[in-house]
Write a protein that holds these residues in place. Sequence first.
Motif, mmCIF file in Angstrom:
data_model
loop_
_atom_site.group_PDB
_atom_site.id
_atom_site.type_symbol
_atom_site.label_atom_id
_atom_site.label_comp_id
_atom_site.label_asym_id
_atom_site.label_seq_id
_atom_site.Cartn_x
_atom_site.Cartn_y
_atom_site.Cartn_z
ATOM 1 N N ALA A 151 -5.826 -21.393 19.535
ATOM 2 C CA ALA A 151 -6.518 -20.193 20.882
ATOM 3 C C ALA A 151 -7.312 -20.823 21.429
ATOM 4 N N ALA A 152 -7.072 -19.554 22.473
ATOM 5 C CA ALA A 152 -7.788 -19.839 23.517
ATOM 6 C C ALA A 152 -8.574 -18.580 24.426
ATOM 7 N N TYR A 153 -9.333 -18.221 25.108
ATOM 8 C CA TYR A 153 -9.349 -16.937 24.964
ATOM 9 C C TYR A 153 -9.041 -17.480 27.408
ATOM 10 N N LEU A 154 -7.981 -16.431 28.062
ATOM 11 C CA LEU A 154 -7.412 -17.247 29.318
ATOM 12 C C LEU A 154 -8.836 -16.355 29.974
ATOM 13 N N TRP A 155 -7.773 -14.552 29.691
ATOM 14 C CA TRP A 155 -9.146 -13.735 30.524
ATOM 15 C C TRP A 155 -8.724 -12.507 30.248
ATOM 16 N N ALA B 76 -14.924 -23.938 32.247
ATOM 17 C CA ALA B 76 -12.872 -24.293 32.712
ATOM 18 C C ALA B 76 -12.283 -22.976 33.282
ATOM 19 N N LEU B 77 -12.617 -21.841 33.029
ATOM 20 C CA LEU B 77 -11.610 -20.867 33.237
ATOM 21 C C LEU B 77 -12.719 -20.310 35.065
ATOM 22 N N GLN B 78 -10.912 -20.356 35.556
ATOM 23 C CA GLN B 78 -11.138 -20.308 36.922
ATOM 24 C C GLN B 78 -10.938 -18.503 37.255
#
Length: 377
Positions: free
Chosen positions: A118-122, A222-224
């Motif tokens: 799992a990854a934090y997106l925003w 890498a998070l925009q």
Amino acid sequence: MQHPSDGDAWKALDSFDPEFASEERNVRIGLATDGFTPFSMTAASYSCWPVFAIPYNLPPEDCMTDEFMFLSLIIPGKEHPGTNLNVMLEPLIEELKELWKGVEAYDSNMKQKFKLRAAYLWSIHDYLAYGIFAGWRVSGRLGCPICGKETDCFGSIRVGSYVTSIVIGVFFLWTTPSGSEHRSSGRTPLSRRNPLSVAPGFGETHNWTHKCGLWELPYMRALQLPHNIDVMHQERNMCEALFNTVMDFLDKTKDNFKARVDLGNICNRPTLMLRENGGKPRAEFALRPNEQKEVIKWMKDLKFLDGYGAGFRRSVNLKTMKINGLKSHDYHIMMERLIPVMFRGYINDEVWKAIAELSYFYRQLCVKEISKEMMRN
């Protein structure tokens, strides 16, 4: 665009780690937080901060629904946590690190075990909480975390404040999930640059206050769109300010005495300049007392379906000519549906068209499906 997976922010994370993207069962997570007072407003002040985790690997109709929002953390306290919020988030950040490496899970449909990542997106919050998450002071000339020193803000002669309407407008577009389509310059937003814990030039070239714990995540660069403003907060503030200004409520209008002083120092608007006796000429967009009564009476008589906009009738007071107790959802309906209707015919066409276009912008921003071309325009 119908789902976060249609946006560039989702695809940027996929490009960063194709192996993560290849497993469709891996989860993208959003974090949402805000402070609230669990007791009545007249009781002792108390600021409780719940932090919700929101998985986005769901169909569009299930995303952001109550049953798929998980309370992952509660930060109690009598006061605003401030930068200590990052300390409180450490257990959650440690779990995010572990989830990025992967944990053993069971697929009940395939009846097999697999490695779940799992990854934090925003994150989603209001503007002040944005500053805490990003580690950026969101006030003053460098208040925009996206523009930084590349801003057109300038000081006010009156009190040294800053004219930020252009900056906040650009900032709002950049920090919505679909706002990446507006980036024509290609420069990297400040919120994606790894800040130094202690850096010279604070308040002059930057507004970094601290290094957020989320930068410990290996994929943070890498998070925009690592941080986003809650549209309902911004929409409510805009609607409230617009309504009170056009209605010319003396205690709430943004077209007040101080604004007219700034107007005289900055703009060439002789018809709006303060008179020698201190009087304030009526602006073209301000309603007269009889027109105010008509609008208030119209709002009092409005009828909607239950759950759509039922708060207007009980919030309108015909005796005091005031509106109190509206909730964010009421302002949402008001901004997107009522504002263009209630003011048409009372103000000139140019001002009305500008208000109608603003209302249309919010309607498009909140639709369930929108084209990228629409966002670019």
